[in-house]
Design a protein around this motif. Structure first.
Motif, PDB file in Angstrom:
ATOM      1  N   ILE A  49       0.959  -1.162   0.049  1.00 56.77           N
ATOM      2  CA  ILE A  49       0.278   0.178  -0.136  1.00 56.77           C
ATOM      3  C   ILE A  49       0.881   1.221   0.134  1.00 56.77           C
ATOM      4  N   ARG A  50       2.253   1.279   1.126  1.00 61.14           N
ATOM      5  CA  ARG A  50       3.094   2.231   1.151  1.00 61.14           C
ATOM      6  C   ARG A  50       3.468   2.773  -0.300  1.00 61.14           C
ATOM      7  N   LYS A  53       0.884   4.371  -2.568  1.00 59.32           N
ATOM      8  CA  LYS A  53       0.116   5.879  -2.764  1.00 59.32           C
ATOM      9  C   LYS A  53       1.722   6.354  -3.178  1.00 59.32           C
ATOM     10  N   GLU A  54       2.776   5.697  -3.137  1.00 55.11           N
ATOM     11  CA  GLU A  54       3.886   6.742  -2.947  1.00 55.11           C
ATOM     12  C   GLU A  54       4.622   6.979  -4.682  1.00 55.11           C
ATOM     13  N   ASN A  57      -1.454   6.408  -8.996  1.00 53.76           N
ATOM     14  CA  ASN A  57      -2.063   7.713  -9.748  1.00 53.76           C
ATOM     15  C   ASN A  57      -3.093   6.656 -10.284  1.00 53.76           C
ATOM     16  N   PHE A  88     -10.917   3.288  -1.071  1.00 54.80           N
ATOM     17  CA  PHE A  88      -9.217   3.353  -1.236  1.00 54.80           C
ATOM     18  C   PHE A  88      -9.083   4.972  -2.668  1.00 54.80           C
ATOM     19  N   GLU A  90     -10.392   6.668  -4.429  1.00 52.02           N
ATOM     20  CA  GLU A  90     -11.461   8.228  -3.883  1.00 52.02           C
ATOM     21  C   GLU A  90     -10.251   8.648  -2.753  1.00 52.02           C
ATOM     22  N   GLN A  91      -9.856   8.684  -1.516  1.00 49.16           N
ATOM     23  CA  GLN A  91      -9.332   8.535  -0.541  1.00 49.16           C
ATOM     24  C   GLN A  91      -7.784   9.166  -0.940  1.00 49.16           C
ATOM     25  N   ASN A  92      -7.466   8.689  -2.102  1.00 50.41           N
ATOM     26  CA  ASN A  92      -5.911   8.817  -1.741  1.00 50.41           C
ATOM     27  C   ASN A  92      -6.146   9.615  -3.648  1.00 50.41           C
ATOM     28  N   GLY A  93      -6.841  10.085  -4.395  1.00 50.99           N
ATOM     29  CA  GLY A  93      -7.073  10.450  -5.134  1.00 50.99           C
ATOM     30  C   GLY A  93      -6.243  10.245  -6.043  1.00 50.99           C
ATOM     31  N   LEU A  94      -7.199   8.558  -6.308  1.00 52.32           N
ATOM     32  CA  LEU A  94      -6.443   7.729  -7.736  1.00 52.32           C
ATOM     33  C   LEU A  94      -7.532   7.585  -9.064  1.00 52.32           C
TER      34      LEU A  94
END
Length: 366
Positions: A49-50, A53-54, A57, A88, A90-94
């Motif tokens: 998951i890290r 996120k890093e 997109n 997940f 939506e929360q991370n703008g993907l």
């Protein structure tokens, strides 16, 4: 002035060249994505998951949105994992892609038969397909940005796959699937997705199918070219011909399901046919203890050649998606031979970027 000074002083420093991620490097060119498995969707695989996120997109669900998972019994929908997947994203703008609505494989057995086990009528099959598509797409209306509506409907020679959908409904099932999806969410992008898309026969078949849909006024926004590649296949020049042919239709081209197997393949004619299976043999699993330098070099060169191609055609390519996050997760370890050790993705078994990642990032500066 004090507040302005405080804002400047507390702003995060710009990223160094060393810290540049894949999503940073490809910003303004195309989305860079990964497929998530259940452990990642529920948050158990924190290291992966890290990485997501890093580095990425865009995301797609590897399995949890396929019809056998999401509607295992008629009228009984299981949205537990899909809901978490979309949350997940939506929360991370993907950019979230739904995969896949209509596919002959990994479909529940009940979908095609009546209570006696006989094929249902054309009318019943269409109604079941409509209910499935509109229930799933409707649930995520405005949240999932694009859908793989139909998956793997064309064979390598360009003819239609004789799936149950085709046998019961006819080729019209493809048009109907796209129309049902569009009705459920008029703003969502709609895609066709398939493997072995560098094959000339399949290329011509997909072009003919898409042209027919366009002539019928059907919305189709993109073509997904599954890129389950090897060191010797497909021919990169043929792959480019397909990018150009699909782009000429006026739709987006997406590189989907990207991975690079380094293992010997028992039969090149099966493409990425998920039903193919061969018995384990030790000689077909040569890199269990790690990759020799020579293979690492070949791996890097092959990936770099393909990313150069993707960058060359960034005017029509909208997304490049790895089929997994790390080597441990990859289906290549168990298909078409179970129990092998492969190294197909850009992040290793410890979720560390392989050296080729930095080299891919360098390509974006040229």
């Amino acid at each position: 002035m004090a507040l302005a000074f405080y804002a400047v002083a507390c702003a995060p420093p710009p990223k160094s060249e060393k810290d540049l991620s894949l999503k940073d490097a490809f910003a303004g060119k195309f989305y860079i994505g990964a497929a998530l498995d259940s452990a990642q969707i529920v948050g158990e695989d924190t290291a992966a998951i890290r990485v997501v996120k890093e580095q990425f997109n865009a995301i797609v669900a590897e399995n949890c949105m396929k019809s056998e998972k999401i509607q295992p019994q008629e009228g009984v929908f299981d949205f537990h994992l899909p809901d978490q997947f979309v949350d997940f994203g939506e929360q991370n703008g993907l950019f979230v892609t739904g995969h896949t609505l209509i596919w002959h494989s990994q479909a529940p057995a009940w979908f095609f038969v009546d209570s006696l086990g006989n094929d249902v009528s054309r009318e019943v099959m269409i109604e079941r397909m409509k209910t499935h598509i509109q229930t799933v797409v409707g649930r995520y209306k405005g949240r999932i940005k694009g859908w793989d509506v139909v998956n793997e409907a064309i064979l390598d020679d360009g003819s239609y796959r004789q799936s149950k959908f085709f046998e019961i409904i006819g080729e019209d099932y493809i048009r109907l699937a796209f129309e049902f999806a569009h009705q459920a969410d008029p703003d969502a992008e709609l895609y066709y997705n398939d493997y072995s898309m560098a094959n000339a026969g399949k290329r011509e078949g997909v072009v003919a199918m898409v042209k027919k849909l366009q002539e019928q006024g059907v919305r189709i926004d993109g073509i997904g070219m599954q890129a389950h590649i090897g060191l010797g296949h497909p021919d990169i020049a043929e792959f480019e011909k397909s990018i150009e042919a699909f782009g000429a239709l006026g739709v987006h081209v997406m590189i989907t399901e990207l991975d690079l197997t380094l293992l010997p393949f028992p039969d090149q004619n099966v493409g990425a046919e998920v039903s193919a299976s061969f018995e384990y043999q030790q000689q077909m699993d040569p890199y269990k203890e790690g990759l020799p330098d020579e293979m690492n070099t070949k791996f890097e060169n092959r990936y770099l050649d393909f990313f150069k191609l993707f960058l060359k055609h960034q005017d029509v390519i909208s997304r490049v998606t790895q089929w997994g996050v790390n080597d441990t997760q990859s289906w290549r370890n168990y298909w078409p031979i179970d129990g092998r050790t492969d190294y197909p993705l850009l992040f290793d078994r410890e979720n560390n970027p392989k050296p080729v990642v930095a080299k891919i990032i360098e390509l974006t500066k040229e």
